[in-house]
Motif scaffolding. Sequence first.
Motif, PDB file in Angstrom:
ATOM      1  N   LYS A  70       0.830  -1.197   0.000  1.00 39.51           N
ATOM      2  CA  LYS A  70       0.000   0.000   0.000  1.00 39.51           C
ATOM      3  C   LYS A  70       0.870   1.256   0.000  1.00 39.51           C
ATOM      4  N   ASP A 119       1.186   4.960  -4.411  1.00 42.93           N
ATOM      5  CA  ASP A 119       0.622   5.934  -5.353  1.00 42.93           C
ATOM      6  C   ASP A 119      -0.038   5.311  -6.566  1.00 42.93           C
ATOM      7  N   ARG A 120      -0.042   4.006  -6.648  1.00 38.67           N
ATOM      8  CA  ARG A 120      -0.824   3.323  -7.678  1.00 38.67           C
ATOM      9  C   ARG A 120      -1.024   1.874  -7.260  1.00 38.67           C
ATOM     10  N   ASP A 121      -2.084   1.280  -7.761  1.00 36.92           N
ATOM     11  CA  ASP A 121      -2.326  -0.126  -7.470  1.00 36.92           C
ATOM     12  C   ASP A 121      -1.345  -0.980  -8.253  1.00 36.92           C
ATOM     13  N   THR A 122      -0.857  -2.013  -7.616  1.00 37.32           N
ATOM     14  CA  THR A 122       0.034  -2.946  -8.296  1.00 37.32           C
ATOM     15  C   THR A 122      -0.243  -4.347  -7.800  1.00 37.32           C
ATOM     16  N   HIS A 161       9.418   9.754  -4.372  1.00 36.99           N
ATOM     17  CA  HIS A 161       9.192   9.017  -5.614  1.00 36.99           C
ATOM     18  C   HIS A 161      10.520   8.762  -6.314  1.00 36.99           C
ATOM     19  N   HIS A 199       7.571  12.105 -10.321  1.00 40.85           N
ATOM     20  CA  HIS A 199       6.306  12.561 -10.850  1.00 40.85           C
ATOM     21  C   HIS A 199       6.501  13.913 -11.543  1.00 40.85           C
ATOM     22  N   TYR A 214       6.197   7.442 -14.614  1.00 43.53           N
ATOM     23  CA  TYR A 214       5.839   7.308 -13.206  1.00 43.53           C
ATOM     24  C   TYR A 214       4.556   6.515 -12.997  1.00 43.53           C
ATOM     25  N   LYS A 215       3.754   6.378 -14.045  1.00 42.99           N
ATOM     26  CA  LYS A 215       2.485   5.658 -13.934  1.00 42.99           C
ATOM     27  C   LYS A 215       2.640   4.148 -14.114  1.00 42.99           C
ATOM     28  N   LYS A 216       3.738   3.715 -14.743  1.00 42.84           N
ATOM     29  CA  LYS A 216       3.799   2.305 -15.119  1.00 42.84           C
ATOM     30  C   LYS A 216       5.106   1.593 -14.812  1.00 42.84           C
ATOM     31  N   SER A 240      -2.751  -6.595 -13.901  1.00 43.19           N
ATOM     32  CA  SER A 240      -3.574  -5.610 -14.579  1.00 43.19           C
ATOM     33  C   SER A 240      -3.204  -5.591 -16.058  1.00 43.19           C
ATOM     34  N   GLU A 261       0.081  -3.808 -16.613  1.00 40.45           N
ATOM     35  CA  GLU A 261       1.266  -4.608 -16.289  1.00 40.45           C
ATOM     36  C   GLU A 261       1.517  -5.668 -17.353  1.00 40.45           C
TER      37      GLU A 261
END
Length: 730
Positions: A175, A178-181, A230, A234, A249-251, A579, A582
Motif C-alpha cells: 500500500k 501511489d498506484r495499485d500494483t 518518488h 512525478h 511514473y504511472k507504469k 492488470s 502490467e
Amino acid sequence: MIALCFAAGIYTSCKNQQGNQNNNYSGWPAYAGSKEGVRYSSNDEITLNNVNKLKVMWTFGTGDKDTANLSQNQCNPIMVDGILYGTSPKLKLFALNAVTGLQKWLFDPAKDDTTNNGDPMAYYKVSRGVIYWQNDNGGEKRIFYSVGAKTWAIDAENGTPVRSFGKGGYLDLTKNLDRDTKSFVAGTTPGVVYKDVLIVGDRVSESADAAPGHVRAYDARTGKLKWIFHTIPHPGEVGYNTWKDTAAYKKFGGANNWAGMALDEKRGIVYIPTGSVGGDFYGGFRKGQNLFANSLLALDAATGKLKWYYQFVHHDLWDRDLPANPNLVTIVKDGKKIDAVTQITKHGYVFMFDRTNGKPIFPIVEKPVPTKTLPGEEVWPTQPIPTLPQPFARQMFNPEDVTDRTPEVHREMLSKYNQVKNRIMFTPPSKEGGWIFPGFDGGGEWGGAAVDPESKILYVNCSEMPWAQVMIDVPKTNTNDHSPQALGHVVYNTNCIGCHGAELKGNGASYPSLVNIGKKYTADQVSGIIAAGRNMMPSFKQISPADKKNLLAFLLKIPATKAAKEVAKEPTGNRVASSEAERKMVDEVPYAMNGYNRFLDKDGYPGIKPPWGTLNAIDLTSGKLLWKVPLGEYPELTKKGIPVTGTENYGGPVVTKGGLVFIAATKDEKIRAFDKRTGKVVWEADLPAAGYATPATYSIDGKQYVVIACGGGKIGSKSGDSYVCFGLTD
C-alpha cells in the motif's frame, strides 16, 4: 556533470556539527552496528594477543531450517540493554539474553491469524536485520521487522504485536505506492528510525511489471504515512525530465532501496542507495537516464525532501543495483576535515562524497562506453568511473585470466570463454553475449563494508566470479500453437527464463533446474511456490489463473484440466491477475537473458584464475588499496598444493578497536579473524553451517562477544538455523 544534482534552496549548512553520532560504538544497537552503517566496534577486550583463545559461549536455534537445504538466514542481529534480537529462517523474531543465549520470548508470524493464509512456505523468506526504537521517555520499546510484505511493530519487552500500530500491528508494504500494483513487494534489509520517523525500503520484482520502489516514512508510534519520495519522479519533481516517456511514473517500477540506509542523526539526513528499474536487461521501453535508479539519495529524514543525489549507472542494463548501505566517516583531506559518505558497488568501486552537499571527494570521470545495442534499445553513452579510491575487484576478464587449474580444465573453459564475445565493462546486452565481471552478485554485495573511524580504513569483502550475459528473443502470445503447454512455455519465457534458463536447467543451487520438477514436487506444491515465492525467488501471484494453469501444464507435462484443478485449490487471496497495464509492459520486452550463468568448470570451481574471494583494506584518506587477501578456501585444493583461492562470499565484515576484522561469509563454513593492519588470518573456527551474514559484536560487563547467524542455503551450502556466540573464557 550528468550524474550529480544540487537541489537548489534545500541545503542548510551544518559545518559546526560533528561527523560522529556515537563516539564509543560499544554496543550493536542497529543493523550494521550503528545508524552510520560502519560495522565498527570500539570494544577491545578481544585483541590480537588473545583472539586465539576464543571459544563458543552459546548456540541458539529455532529448529526451522529447510530440510531441502533451501532456507537461509542473513540476519545481522542487534543488541540493546543486554538483549539480543534477531530472526530465524522462517522469520520468527526472538529476544535472547545476550550473555547466556537463553530465550526471553519468541514471536512466530505464522501463528498470527492475519498472516498465515494456509501457506506452508510463506515464511521461508529473507530478513537481514531488525530496527529498535523507543519513545522519548523510554516507556515504549519496539522492534520493527519485515516478514514478506508486512513490516511488524513488536513490543520489545514481551514479543507481542503492537495492535495500535498500522493495520493491527503491521504496515502493508503493498500500500501507499501511489498506484495499485499486483506485483511482488517485500521487506528484506531494515531501514532506520529518525526520532519518531520510521524510514523503510523494500525489495520488488526485477521484471518489467515491477512495483514502484518509492521510499516511504511512517510514524513510529501509529504507523501513519508521513512522507514518500518518488524514486521514479512525478511531473514537476527533480529527475522527471530524464525519462523520455512522460508517463513513466504511472507504469514503471523498481529503483527501490533493498540494501539498507545510513543516517546522519545530528544533521537529520538519511542516505539511501537504490536499485535498477524493472526490466533489468532491456530498457527500450524506459529510454533515458532513468533517475533515481542506481543512485545515492540524500534526503531530509523528517520530510523526505531531496538534498542531493548521485547516479552511479545511467540507464542500467546490467543489474548494477547499489548493493549495500552507505558508510558515514569523517576524513581529513588537504588539511580540511570532511564529513563523508562512501558507497561500494557491485562492480568493485568505492565512491566518496561530502555528505553535506554531494561533492565527490576524489574526481569521478564520465567515460565513453560501447553503444552497439539490440534493436529498440538506447544505451547511455557514458558511465561514471572514480579515479580513487582504487577498485577492490578486478575490472577485466581476459583470455589469460581463464583458469589453469589443470590443462584439461583450461582447454574446456577457454573454449567456453570464447563463445561469449564481449569483454568490456558496460557493453550493452546482446545475443553474442558479454561478460559481467565482477558478476551479478559482485564485487561488493549486501554484506557491505566496515570502516574504522580512527584509521579511516575501509574493509570490504569481494567475490570475483564471471557471469555470462546472453540475450535471446522472447516468444510472444501470437504463436500458432494454442495448446496449454505451448502457452505455458510463453508464460515461462516471460517470467522464469532469466533465472532458470531457456532449457530449464538453471545454474547451480541458487537457480535450480526445473527439468523433471514433477518428480520432486506435486502440482499443488509447485502452484504454492509460484504463488508465495521461496527464499530469494519472489512471489508471482500476479500471474493470472489462466496463465498459471498453462505454466503448470508446461512445467509438469500434465493435462490442462489437472493444472486448472490445482490453481482452483488456492485461497482466493493468492489468485491475483496482473492488470492490463502490467501485462502490456511485459509484452513490450522483446528480449530476455538466457539465465544467470556463473562461469563454472565441470567440478564446480570458478573458471577464472584465483583469487575467487577476497578481503580488502582501502585507505579512505589517500584512496589507496593497502592489502588484498584470499577469503575462504577449498580444503581439497589446498591439500593438492594449490595456494588458498578464496570462495564466493555473502555477508559482511566487522572491524574492531582491538585490531581485528571478523568475517564469516565463505562457502567453507568458517568464521575468521584477520589482523586489520596486515590481512593475516589470526583465528578461525568451524560453524554448523555457512555464515552468510554479518557478525555482531558487543561488550557486557567488560566481556566482548561475537555472534554470527549460520543459515547457509546459498551456492550449494547446507541450510542451518543456529546462532553461534564466541567469547573469552575466564
